[in-house]
Design a protein around this motif. Structure first.
Motif, PDB file in Angstrom:
ATOM      1  N   GLU A 105     -72.700 -20.228 -65.242  1.00  0.00           N
ATOM      2  CA  GLU A 105     -71.485 -19.564 -64.752  1.00  0.00           C
ATOM      3  C   GLU A 105     -71.224 -19.906 -63.284  1.00  0.00           C
ATOM      4  OE1 GLU A 105     -70.079 -15.007 -63.757  1.00  0.00           O
ATOM      5  OE2 GLU A 105     -71.594 -15.318 -65.309  1.00  0.00           O
ATOM      6  N   SER A 106     -72.270 -19.892 -62.470  1.00  0.00           N
ATOM      7  CA  SER A 106     -72.122 -20.223 -61.046  1.00  0.00           C
ATOM      8  C   SER A 106     -71.744 -21.692 -60.863  1.00  0.00           C
ATOM      9  CB  SER A 106     -73.421 -19.922 -60.296  1.00  0.00           C
ATOM     10  OG  SER A 106     -73.723 -18.548 -60.322  1.00  0.00           O
TER      11      SER A 106
ATOM     12  N   GLU B  43     -68.080 -22.231 -61.686  1.00  0.00           N
ATOM     13  CA  GLU B  43     -67.267 -21.692 -60.593  1.00  0.00           C
ATOM     14  C   GLU B  43     -67.276 -22.620 -59.380  1.00  0.00           C
ATOM     15  OE1 GLU B  43     -66.898 -17.531 -57.998  1.00  0.00           O
ATOM     16  OE2 GLU B  43     -68.436 -17.756 -59.548  1.00  0.00           O
ATOM     17  N   SER B  44     -68.390 -23.300 -59.151  1.00  0.00           N
ATOM     18  CA  SER B  44     -68.515 -24.152 -57.967  1.00  0.00           C
ATOM     19  C   SER B  44     -67.647 -25.407 -58.057  1.00  0.00           C
ATOM     20  CB  SER B  44     -69.972 -24.558 -57.770  1.00  0.00           C
ATOM     21  OG  SER B  44     -70.384 -25.509 -58.739  1.00  0.00           O
TER      22      SER B  44
ATOM     23  N   SER C   8     -64.582 -25.826 -58.719  1.00  0.00           N
ATOM     24  CA  SER C   8     -63.280 -25.664 -58.059  1.00  0.00           C
ATOM     25  C   SER C   8     -63.414 -25.570 -56.546  1.00  0.00           C
ATOM     26  CB  SER C   8     -62.581 -24.409 -58.583  1.00  0.00           C
ATOM     27  OG  SER C   8     -63.356 -23.251 -58.317  1.00  0.00           O
TER      28      SER C   8
ATOM     29  N   SER D 126     -66.731 -28.603 -67.129  1.00  0.00           N
ATOM     30  CA  SER D 126     -66.903 -27.180 -67.450  1.00  0.00           C
ATOM     31  C   SER D 126     -67.290 -27.003 -68.911  1.00  0.00           C
ATOM     32  CB  SER D 126     -65.607 -26.412 -67.151  1.00  0.00           C
ATOM     33  OG  SER D 126     -65.289 -26.465 -65.785  1.00  0.00           O
TER      34      SER D 126
ATOM     35  N   LYS E  92     -76.147 -16.249 -55.798  1.00  0.00           N
ATOM     36  CA  LYS E  92     -74.709 -16.403 -56.055  1.00  0.00           C
ATOM     37  C   LYS E  92     -73.907 -16.476 -54.767  1.00  0.00           C
ATOM     38  CE  LYS E  92     -74.581 -14.229 -60.650  1.00  0.00           C
ATOM     39  NZ  LYS E  92     -73.948 -15.358 -61.348  1.00  0.00           N
TER      40      LYS E  92
ATOM     41  N   LYS F  79     -72.062 -19.845 -52.908  1.00  0.00           N
ATOM     42  CA  LYS F  79     -70.648 -19.853 -52.530  1.00  0.00           C
ATOM     43  C   LYS F  79     -70.488 -20.172 -51.046  1.00  0.00           C
ATOM     44  CE  LYS F  79     -68.954 -16.583 -56.018  1.00  0.00           C
ATOM     45  NZ  LYS F  79     -68.352 -15.243 -56.244  1.00  0.00           N
TER      46      LYS F  79
END
Length: 774
Positions: A144-145, A148-149, A151, A233, A377, A381
């Protein structure tokens, strides 16, 4: 004076131990602490100076023109501030160079025009190396992380996926609906030629053609993130955990070394000499293949500090692993490839052996207990986040050179690889490693050129200098030239020039101690002490710290012979003894109650961060909150600071801890904060939490948050950092047996259960050593 030092640091990223340099070798030896500085090349500044031109360099020493150069407008010649060589301005340049006339050009960044046209085509490869030997929750959270990374990557980022468990898989990232993978044996180490043959690739040679323009065959493995985000993805979502069966009472198969080797070899084949990043996500210890730390059987424990000292078999295996990773790290560093390690595991993963991967390439380490934790997490980010202008917080493929007048570079301590260029012995300018250090020199020595790899806005480097034999003039010049690849594809050269006065007197050091910065000096000595631990032993490091402190006080304090109470320190050195005391007790020097991986992480952070953050690691800050006082106030890092009616806020950089005194904890347990008439108490409890939230936003990596109270199990994190003024030996209770039976009956502070000496006792020993006649 300290405010002036900080203002200068904000402008230039430089912080010196002595801001006035000694004039002679004898003065230099009396300073004890070397002429040295901390340098932060990409420090965020309020008014950065950027110019879209080429820097004007001296034809003799390659130093860049700066405000300390002398310019003759009639002859259009300028005199180099480093070597005094006369240089002629090119006819195309203006009559009055801005670099000489504008004082703000002490710190300037040049954006080289030749790369601006290629911005959109310059690739930034990102290789995701993903551990498949994880539990279900860990694996789902990590995926999941990672999705998200995608983008958050720069527009010019090219992505590649490598997974590993018992074997290693390299995925093709075709735009079509299907993606195939090449599988490699996790127990073997592959060369670039073997990889080329198995993948059907041709090795690129740096300098021939434009790097980054790959053929369709090569494009199978790297795709621009903006194009393949959907494909990657879906591929990440389709990944399955490693399916090889693991016997009971055995560890999972994990071929970490082979995976890292293959990731580097792939970049070495397709993107030599191009800034790139390898992101390793690991959730357990390496158990198979090269770099294997421990066998799969739980009967064999993971090595400890004691094993590394006493067990020759464990030590040899560890050294072999270090050599394996070091070979990868050195080659990756020369290529401009950095390696970042993200850990999600309660146990050790072999970070101690992999240390050179991040240290030599300028990578980062994020250590967390789990990939589901906020520490991982939020830190991940933050790693990919951008500043106010939308620029990433790091540059790639960086190299730094240092030019000096009246002094020379003696050594360097930081995350980089020292380079040695000898044009006489090596006419082709081929880069060589300066592997041998000059005897008795702490740090990398013998060169003034360093390969930084990846350099971030918080990357800080320590440089140590020595006087030339013949000092000419009233000042010294130091110029730092940092060339790096910006994420937007441009090549940039960051130039910082500093002029330091030389002590005008031959017989006194008064002006030198008057310019002393004890904060910078503490961090610079701490880095030297860590080097002593790494390459010698803890005992040698402790003796080094003691000697530095005693010799420094002997040189710069006022005292009467054989009178320990007569010592008087100058205001700008009065905190140095307590800094040294806490350094001796820190996790950087002491290895008790820490695993090799934990110690490696702590030392990595100290050798990365700037002066303020490093000081927090050495001597944590302690803040007191009391209902009767409207504002929080800093208090001593001492056992006497613990009071029943206080909340203490501890910041160790690695931990943020809120400690409730016994009275406050009792009120909280009784629920007074939930009653309307006690709203003020509820607001009072929130004050330290608001302070913690402000710190958690900005810090990288994210620190661990601890909320505890007197008698709580996690209160040990606070107790271990306090100066034990009131230990069980000195408390009015009188004995450990009395304390065990009746608890703390001394209202002057908490009783610390430790055999460590207090700061007061430590200073007694130091003062006695200082005043002892020679």
């Amino acid at each position: 004076m300290q405010a002036e030092f900080e203002e200068y640091e904000d402008k230039t990223g430089l912080k010196f131990a002595f801001n006035i340099f000694p004039k002679t070798k004898s003065q230099e030896s009396k300073c004890v602490i070397p002429i040295s500085c901390l340098y932060q090349p990409l420090k965020l500044k309020n008014d950065p100076v950027l110019t879209n031109t080429y820097p004007i360099a001296c034809t003799s020493c390659d130093a860049i023109i700066n405000p300390f150069c002398i310019f003759d407008i009639n002859s259009r010649q300028w005199s180099c501030s480093v070597c005094n060589r006369q240089n002629q301005l090119h006819p195309s340049l203006p009559n009055r160079p801005t670099e000489i006339l504008d004082p703000s050009m002490l710190d300037v960044e040049y954006v080289l025009p030749e790369n601006q046209a290629l911005q959109s085509e310059q690739p930034i490869p990102f290789v995701y190396v993903i551990d498949l030997s994880l539990d279900d929750n860990e694996f789902e959270s990590l995926i999941e992380s990672l999705i998200e990374s995608l983008s958050m990557l720069p527009e010019s980022a090219f992505v590649n996926l490598i997974t590993f468990g018992k074997n290693v898989n390299i995925f093709e990232l075709a735009v079509e609906d299907h993606n195939s993978a090449y599988t490699f044996n996790g127990t073997k180490s592959y060369t670039d030629d073997e990889l080329c043959k198995k993948l059907g690739l041709m090795k690129k040679i740096s300098g021939q053609g434009q790097l980054g323009k790959l053929s369709s065959q090569e494009n199978r493995f790297f795709q621009r993130s903006s194009i393949c985000e959907y494909v990657v993805s879906n591929l990440l979502r389709s990944l399955k955990r490693d399916t090889f069966p693991v016997e009971k009472y055995n560890r999972k198969f994990r071929s970490t070394g082979t995976a890292i080797n293959i990731a580097f070899q792939l970049l070495n084949i397709l993107y030599p000499k191009v800034g790139a990043k390898i992101l390793l996500f690991i959730g357990g210890v390496a158990t198979v293949g090269p770099g294997c730390v421990v066998s799969t059987s739980f009967k064999e424990p993971i090595r400890s500090h004691s094993d590394l000292i006493k067990d020759t078999k464990v030590k040899k295996k560890c050294n072999d692993n270090k050599i394996f990773y070091n070979n990868i790290a050195e080659r990756a560093s020369i290529n401009g490839h950095s390696i970042d390690i993200f850990i999600g595991c309660y146990d050790q993963v072999g970070l101690y052996e992999m240390e050179s991967l991040v240290d030599k390439t300028g990578g980062v380490i994020v250590q967390s207990d789990s990939f589901t934790s906020a520490i991982f997490k939020q830190s991940f980010k933050k790693f990919l986040s951008r500043d106010e202008n939308g620029d990433p917080l790091f540059g790639l493929n960086a190299t730094m050179s240092v030019k000096c007048k009246n002094i020379m570079v003696k050594s360097f301590i930081g995350h980089a690889t020292p380079l040695h260029l000898d044009n006489k012995k090596n006419p082709s300018n081929k880069v060589q490693f300066h592997s041998k250090n000059i005897r008795d020199v702490v740090g990398h020595s013998g060169t003034s050129i360093f390969k930084l790899g990846s350099v971030s806005t918080h990357s800080t480097y320590a440089l140590y200098f020595e006087l030339n034999e013949n000092v000419a003039g009233a000042y010294s010049i130091i110029q730092f030239i940092t060339s790096y690849q910006h994420i937007d594809g441009t090549r940039r050269v960051h130039v910082t020039t500093s002029q330091r006065l030389i002590n005008p007197s031959y017989d006194t050091n008064e002006s030198i101690i008057g310019s002393f910065d004890q904060e910078a000096a503490t961090v610079l000595v701490a880095r030297m002490a860590v080097w002593k631990v790494l390459y010698e032993s803890t005992g040698v490091a402790l003796k080094f710290i003691n000697k530095v402190l005693i010799d420094f006080l002997s040189s710069f304090s006022q005292y009467r012979i054989n009178d320990a109470k007569s010592i008087v320190l100058s205001p700008n050195s009065n905190l140095l003894p307590q800094f040294m005391y806490h350094l001796r007790r820190s996790n950087f020097i002491q290895i008790f109650n820490s695993s090799p991986d934990e110690t490696t992480f702590y030392r990595h952070c100290l050798l990365t961060e700037d002066c303020i953050n490093s000081l927090i690691m050495i001597q944590p800050t302690l803040t007191s909150y009391e209902i009767e006082k409207p504002e929080p106030e800093p208090v001593l890092l001492d056992s006497t600071s613990i009071k029943p009616n206080r909340i203490l806020f501890l910041d160790t950089f690695f931990h943020i801890l809120i400690y409730h005194g016994s009275l406050i904890a009792d009120w909280r347990r009784q629920g007074y904060q939930d009653l309307p008439e006690y709203d003020y108490f509820k607001n009072f409890l929130q004050l330290p939490r608001q302070e913690a939230a402000d710190i958690l936003i900005d810090r990288f990596p994210l620190p661990r948050f601890i909320d505890t109270e007197e008698g709580g199990s996690q209160a040990r994190f606070l107790m271990s950092k306090l100066n034990p003024t009131t230990s069980y030996k000195t408390s009015t209770a009188g004995s450990l047996q009395h304390f065990a039976q009746f608890g703390n009956t001394d209202e002057s502070g908490a009783v610390i259960l430790t055999d460590d000496i207090s700061l007061q006792t430590f200073m007694q020993y130091v003062c006695e050593a200082v005043v002892k006649p020679m």
